[in-house]
Motif scaffolding. Structure first.
Motif, mmCIF file in Angstrom:
data_model
loop_
_atom_site.group_PDB
_atom_site.id
_atom_site.type_symbol
_atom_site.label_atom_id
_atom_site.label_comp_id
_atom_site.label_asym_id
_atom_site.label_seq_id
_atom_site.Cartn_x
_atom_site.Cartn_y
_atom_site.Cartn_z
ATOM 1 N N PHE A 522 -1.903 30.999 0.325
ATOM 2 C CA PHE A 522 -2.201 29.909 -0.603
ATOM 3 C C PHE A 522 -0.993 29.636 -1.486
ATOM 4 O O PHE A 522 -0.163 30.515 -1.728
ATOM 5 N N GLY A 523 -0.931 28.416 -1.985
ATOM 6 C CA GLY A 523 0.069 28.082 -2.980
ATOM 7 C C GLY A 523 -0.351 28.586 -4.349
ATOM 8 O O GLY A 523 -1.486 29.000 -4.575
ATOM 9 N N LYS A 524 0.569 28.531 -5.285
ATOM 10 C CA LYS A 524 0.292 29.051 -6.616
ATOM 11 C C LYS A 524 -0.739 28.221 -7.365
ATOM 12 O O LYS A 524 -1.281 28.658 -8.382
ATOM 13 N N ASP A 525 -1.027 27.010 -6.848
ATOM 14 C CA ASP A 525 -2.002 26.148 -7.522
ATOM 15 C C ASP A 525 -3.414 26.311 -6.961
ATOM 16 O O ASP A 525 -4.298 25.518 -7.252
ATOM 17 N N ALA A 526 -3.640 27.348 -6.145
ATOM 18 C CA ALA A 526 -4.981 27.582 -5.620
ATOM 19 C C ALA A 526 -5.966 27.761 -6.767
ATOM 20 O O ALA A 526 -5.652 28.380 -7.783
ATOM 21 N N GLN A 527 -7.158 27.212 -6.597
ATOM 22 C CA GLN A 527 -8.135 27.172 -7.675
ATOM 23 C C GLN A 527 -9.242 28.196 -7.459
ATOM 24 O O GLN A 527 -9.637 28.482 -6.336
ATOM 25 N N VAL A 528 -9.727 28.742 -8.572
ATOM 26 C CA VAL A 528 -10.913 29.574 -8.518
ATOM 27 C C VAL A 528 -12.046 28.841 -9.225
ATOM 28 O O VAL A 528 -11.840 27.832 -9.876
ATOM 29 N N THR A 529 -13.250 29.354 -9.068
ATOM 30 C CA THR A 529 -14.424 28.721 -9.643
ATOM 31 C C THR A 529 -14.937 29.564 -10.804
ATOM 32 O O THR A 529 -14.719 30.756 -10.861
ATOM 33 N N GLU A 530 -15.638 28.925 -11.704
ATOM 34 C CA GLU A 530 -16.177 29.616 -12.883
ATOM 35 C C GLU A 530 -16.954 30.866 -12.484
ATOM 36 O O GLU A 530 -17.636 30.898 -11.467
ATOM 37 N N ALA A 531 -16.834 31.903 -13.321
ATOM 38 C CA ALA A 531 -17.573 33.165 -13.156
ATOM 39 C C ALA A 531 -17.150 33.934 -11.918
ATOM 40 O O ALA A 531 -17.936 34.656 -11.322
ATOM 41 N N ARG A 532 -15.904 33.829 -11.529
ATOM 42 C CA ARG A 532 -15.433 34.589 -10.369
ATOM 43 C C ARG A 532 -15.298 36.072 -10.677
ATOM 44 O O ARG A 532 -15.398 36.894 -9.794
ATOM 45 N N ALA A 533 -14.973 36.418 -11.913
ATOM 46 C CA ALA A 533 -14.829 37.818 -12.281
ATOM 47 C C ALA A 533 -15.803 38.131 -13.402
ATOM 48 O O ALA A 533 -16.392 37.239 -14.015
ATOM 49 N N SER A 534 -15.966 39.416 -13.675
ATOM 50 C CA SER A 534 -16.914 39.836 -14.687
ATOM 51 C C SER A 534 -16.541 41.229 -15.163
ATOM 52 O O SER A 534 -15.850 41.978 -14.451
ATOM 53 N N VAL A 535 -17.000 41.571 -16.360
ATOM 54 C CA VAL A 535 -16.890 42.958 -16.802
ATOM 55 C C VAL A 535 -17.541 43.852 -15.752
ATOM 56 O O VAL A 535 -18.657 43.585 -15.298
ATOM 57 N N GLY A 536 -16.841 44.891 -15.347
ATOM 58 C CA GLY A 536 -17.356 45.788 -14.321
ATOM 59 C C GLY A 536 -16.741 45.588 -12.956
ATOM 60 O O GLY A 536 -16.913 46.439 -12.070
ATOM 61 N N PHE A 537 -16.009 44.481 -12.737
ATOM 62 C CA PHE A 537 -15.319 44.312 -11.464
ATOM 63 C C PHE A 537 -14.282 45.424 -11.292
ATOM 64 O O PHE A 537 -13.541 45.745 -12.213
ATOM 65 N N GLU A 538 -14.236 45.970 -10.082
ATOM 66 C CA GLU A 538 -13.296 47.053 -9.793
ATOM 67 C C GLU A 538 -11.898 46.524 -9.515
ATOM 68 O O GLU A 538 -11.731 45.404 -9.015
ATOM 69 N N LEU A 539 -10.906 47.347 -9.802
ATOM 70 C CA LEU A 539 -9.538 47.063 -9.384
ATOM 71 C C LEU A 539 -9.365 47.576 -7.959
ATOM 72 O O LEU A 539 -9.656 48.753 -7.669
ATOM 73 N N THR A 540 -8.926 46.707 -7.072
ATOM 74 C CA THR A 540 -8.790 47.045 -5.655
ATOM 75 C C THR A 540 -7.434 46.578 -5.147
ATOM 76 O O THR A 540 -6.749 45.773 -5.786
ATOM 77 N N MET A 541 -7.055 47.063 -3.977
ATOM 78 C CA MET A 541 -5.778 46.694 -3.362
ATOM 79 C C MET A 541 -6.024 45.868 -2.107
ATOM 80 O O MET A 541 -6.740 46.300 -1.202
ATOM 81 N N TRP A 542 -5.429 44.669 -2.101
ATOM 82 C CA TRP A 542 -5.567 43.759 -0.966
ATOM 83 C C TRP A 542 -4.201 43.194 -0.604
ATOM 84 O O TRP A 542 -3.310 43.143 -1.457
ATOM 85 N N PRO A 543 -4.034 42.739 0.634
ATOM 86 C CA PRO A 543 -2.793 42.037 0.966
ATOM 87 C C PRO A 543 -2.590 40.845 0.043
ATOM 88 O O PRO A 543 -3.536 40.099 -0.246
ATOM 89 N N CYS A 544 -1.377 40.668 -0.435
ATOM 90 C CA CYS A 544 -1.078 39.511 -1.284
ATOM 91 C C CYS A 544 -1.240 38.241 -0.450
ATOM 92 O O CYS A 544 -0.883 38.205 0.725
ATOM 93 N N GLU A 545 -1.776 37.180 -1.033
ATOM 94 C CA GLU A 545 -2.012 35.963 -0.264
ATOM 95 C C GLU A 545 -1.384 34.731 -0.900
ATOM 96 O O GLU A 545 -1.819 33.608 -0.655
ATOM 97 N N GLY A 546 -0.341 34.937 -1.696
ATOM 98 C CA GLY A 546 0.362 33.815 -2.295
ATOM 99 C C GLY A 546 1.840 33.849 -1.974
ATOM 100 O O GLY A 546 2.346 34.810 -1.384
ATOM 101 N N PRO A 547 2.572 32.822 -2.361
ATOM 102 C CA PRO A 547 4.017 32.770 -2.139
ATOM 103 C C PRO A 547 4.733 33.740 -3.086
ATOM 104 O O PRO A 547 4.134 34.265 -4.027
ATOM 105 N N PRO A 548 6.011 33.995 -2.873
ATOM 106 C CA PRO A 548 6.750 34.918 -3.757
ATOM 107 C C PRO A 548 6.676 34.535 -5.227
ATOM 108 O O PRO A 548 6.704 35.399 -6.097
#
Length: 740
Positions: A522-548
């Protein structure tokens, strides 16, 4: 990579857009008619033309919920025998927020066939993600998908007109429906009943001489619903698999409870009720009580067999760690192991040797601990076929349901290779929210994630509820994929039934998960939607999916002036309580590091909020002198992070708002783009791809070397059914379920 299909001949179906297909099919029909000795009358030709125009207009009207027409331009090469059919759903809020409106063939278009591995780094650099499928590497067998036949579902179903009852059965179990084959039923009452009931009401009847072998209570509404489902599945040529779960034994078999029950309908001395439970063991702690309860399972199975509803299996206890205000019975892993080894296992092996037995049946964060206990006892584990689990996170934050502790399924799959891992319950609560985007996408993410982790299927909670999310005799109302209208004259089909169907309809029982490598771009302007994260979400490791310039477009990180490690995305700008920081310690329940409220920390002298600094590449929490590291040795995509020994912690860099190590990015939750693939018994390969971003994503789908360039729309789920035949392909949604 600028691939375009060759121009089709007039009488070949065009896949550039829906209207083109309708027009060409109409032209072909008119040409055939003209070639006959007696041409169609003028009125018939006019009617045919009008029908084509109307169909085209209808297709245009429906396009607002689907991908743009240029998404239809990619296809497999003419040199390969592979063909694919694509099912696409674009999700959104509201009552039409996600119908599956189109099923598209991807045929031979003269593209250059690539029979070599993709150049993955170059693909990502060009802004194109990938889903790479290798069917030579196979994993768990899929048992199926389904939902629960609660009394609430059955009562709602019986209040509908006959044609609407048939429609509900068709939507879930029929030829053109969701493809359900699994069902769960409560043994005795649960919260989604109108009152408590059991089948052995006589106090002290340890031999169960008064057990109601006719299961009279269930015959009125529940059994007719199950029979209708079984008949519909059999008509499709598949097996209906029904398993039972107890919420509570009869009240007289339970231990005295110090807490009086809420609104009980059956009580005995010592606050013994089906509601609530003593702790740590809800059953009366005596050999005669254990033996009677084990016999109860056997008699229930025999009673259902007599109703032509042969059970596939049992779970030992629903949510054994929860003293719920509704029907409940506490067990721990040790007492469950003893009960299975000494009573329930031998009883079922003697009376019903074909039945499967699943333990746990509770929130998945404790899945491995229960597996260690049960599978560590060889005399108990010989009776156990698997571990069942729920998608809930516990506590009052419903935003975490389906969002956390997926790593537990990864770990269980590695530690207990002989166990079937069955997601036995999940639902959206509280109440009904028609086709809510967040709820729909949470289903998509959870189903895809647990299947890729090793689950053997997925079972939803209530099949059907009323317009309030009930009836529930303790007021614990929830959502369902289908709910009745207010006056019960029909039903509302919600968007997340289509989400479930992307899996349940196309990943057939007997399918096997195959190796799938996935990465979004995705480009750096990729959009997320309201309430995507919350208190209690875990920190996880995933492949990066954006440009440098923005390796993690879904979210960025920064060290604040208070040395808080803050997550940033565009949903936080107007609400200070949606500003999230990394906690100061591992979650005591999940054992991983998760998000807390930055504002809470600012207002309470940094309470609960970690304070971080880079130290020789390590990301150190300065108050505890621990460092950000992996929570376990498992290094799968989505591996969770925790605070631990700095000597064993990896080095991280904070670049362009991304915290990175080993070409992976720290992510609160999960990435935008995900996928998984399954080889079906008929030889086809079903590939499910999800995009939660607010913009489209290009990607290359490779199945054993055959390549196709695709694009998936924003907030969409796509399923590809790829097969090595010239025609046919995966079925359609059909009928009232939408589609073409």
């Amino acid at each position: 990579r600028n691939r375009r299909p060759a121009r089709q001949q007039r009488h070949q179906p065009s896949f550039r857009n829906v209207c083109g297909r309708v027009r060409i099919q109409a032209d072909a029909m008119q040409d055939q008619a003209a070639s006959r000795r007696a041409p169609l009358p003028r009125w018939a030709r006019l009617a045919l033309g009008a029908a084509a125009v109307a169909a085209c207009a209808l297709a245009v009207l429906y396009r607002h919920n689907t991908s743009t027409p240029d998404y239809l331009q990619a296809c497999f090469n003419g040199e390969t025998t592979r063909r694919a059919v694509l099912y696409e759903t674009t999700l959104g809020d509201g009552k039409r927020g996600g119908r599956t409106l189109h099923a598209h063939w991807l045929r031979n278009c003269g593209l250059h066939l690539q029979k070599k591995p993709m150049q993955l780094d170059a693909t990502i650099a060009n802004g194109i993600g990938y889903v790479q499928v290798d069917t030579s590497k196979k994993y768990q067998v899929i048992e199926g998908f389904g939902g629960a036949f609660t009394e609430a579902s059955a009562k709602t179903w019986m209040r509908l007109p006959l044609h609407e009852r048939k429609r509900v059965i068709e939507l879930y179990f029929g030829e053109n429906g969701a493809g359900y084959t699994l069902g769960r039923v409560h043994m005795n009452s649960c919260d989604f009943c109108v009152e408590s009931y059991d089948f052995a009401p006589v106090d002290g009847d340890y031999e169960l001489k008064h057990f109601d072998s006719s299961v009279k209570h269930d015959q009125t509404e529940m059994i007719p619903l199950m029979r209708a489902a079984k008949q519909a599945v059999a008509k499709r040529g598949q097996e209906f698999k029904l398993f039972a779960s107890p919420w509570s034994p009869p009240a007289w078999l339970k231990a005295p409870n110090s807490i009086p029950p809420m609104r009980p309908t059956i009580t005995f001395d010592g606050n013994r009720s089906m509601l609530g439970s003593a702790h740590p063991l809800g059953l009366r702690n005596s050999p005669e009580a254990f033996a009677a309860w084990a016999l109860y399972y056997s008699k229930f199975a025999s009673a259902y067999n007599a109703q032509n509803l042969t059970l596939w299996g049992f779970t030992v206890q629903n949510e054994p760690e929860f003293s719920a205000p509704w029907e409940a019975c506490r067990w721990n892993a040790s007492s469950t192991t003893d009960f299975v080894r000494d009573y329930l296992g031998p009883r079922l092996e003697k009376d019903h040797p074909s039945l499967l037995l699943f333990v746990f049946d509770h929130n998945r964060d404790h899945l491995v601990a229960w597996g260690d206990e049960v599978y560590g006892d060889k005399d108990a584990s010989k009776y156990v076929d698997g571990l069942a689990f729920h998608w809930y996170a516990g506590g009052l934050n419903r935003d975490l349901d389906g969002a956390v502790a997926h790593y537990a399924v990864d770990s269980a799959f590695e530690k207990f290779p002989s166990a079937k891992l069955l997601p036995s319950e999940g639902c959206n609560c509280p109440g009904v929210k028609d086709s809510d985007l967040l709820r729909s996408e949470r289903y998509a993410h959870d189903m895809l994630r647990v299947l890729k982790s090793g689950a053997c299927g997925w079972v939803d909670w209530n099949l059907l509820l009323d317009h309030t999310g009930g009836p529930n005799h303790l007021g614990n109302d929830c959502d369902a994929p289908i709910h009745a209208r207010r006056n019960f004259d029909g039903v509302v089909v919600q968007s997340y039934l289509d989400v479930i169907s992307h899996f349940s309809k196309h990943i057939l029982p007997g399918s096997r998960r195959v190796k799938t490598e996935v990465r979004g771009a995705f480009g750096k302007d990729a959009q997320v939607t309201e309430a995507r994260a919350s208190v209690g979400f875990e920190l996880t490791m995933w492949p990066c999916e954006g440009p440098p310039s923005s390796p993690t477009p879904r979210q960025n990180w920064r060290l604040t002036n208070e040395t808080f490690l803050e997550m940033i995305d565009h949903t936080q700008s107007q609400n200070k309580w949606k500003q999230y920081c990394v906690g100061e310690a591992n979650d005591p329940n999940l054992k991983t590091l998760s998000l807390v409220s930055c504002q809470w920390g600012r207002e309470h002298a940094g309470a609960a909020t970690g304070k971080f600094a880079f130290d020789g590449g390590k990301l150190r929490e300065t108050d505890s002198d621990t460092c950000l590291t992996y929570a376990s040795d498992l290094r799968v995509d989505g591996a969770p992070l925790a605070l631990g020994d700095c000597a064993k912690a990896p080095s991280f860099t904070l670049v362009h708002g991304s915290i990175m190590t080993d070409n992976k990015c720290v992510t609160a939750g999960w990435p935008f783009f995900q996928g998984a693939a399954f080889e079906r018994p008929d030889g086809a390969v079903a590939v499910v791809v999800v995009n939660e971003a607010g913009g489209a994503a290009q990607f290359e789908l490779e199945v054993d070397g055959d390549l196709v360039l695709r694009s998936i729309g924003p907030h969409s789920i796509n399923t590809f059914v790829v097969r090595e035949v010239d025609g046919g392909g995966g079925g359609g949604w059909g009928g009232a379920h939408g589609g073409s």
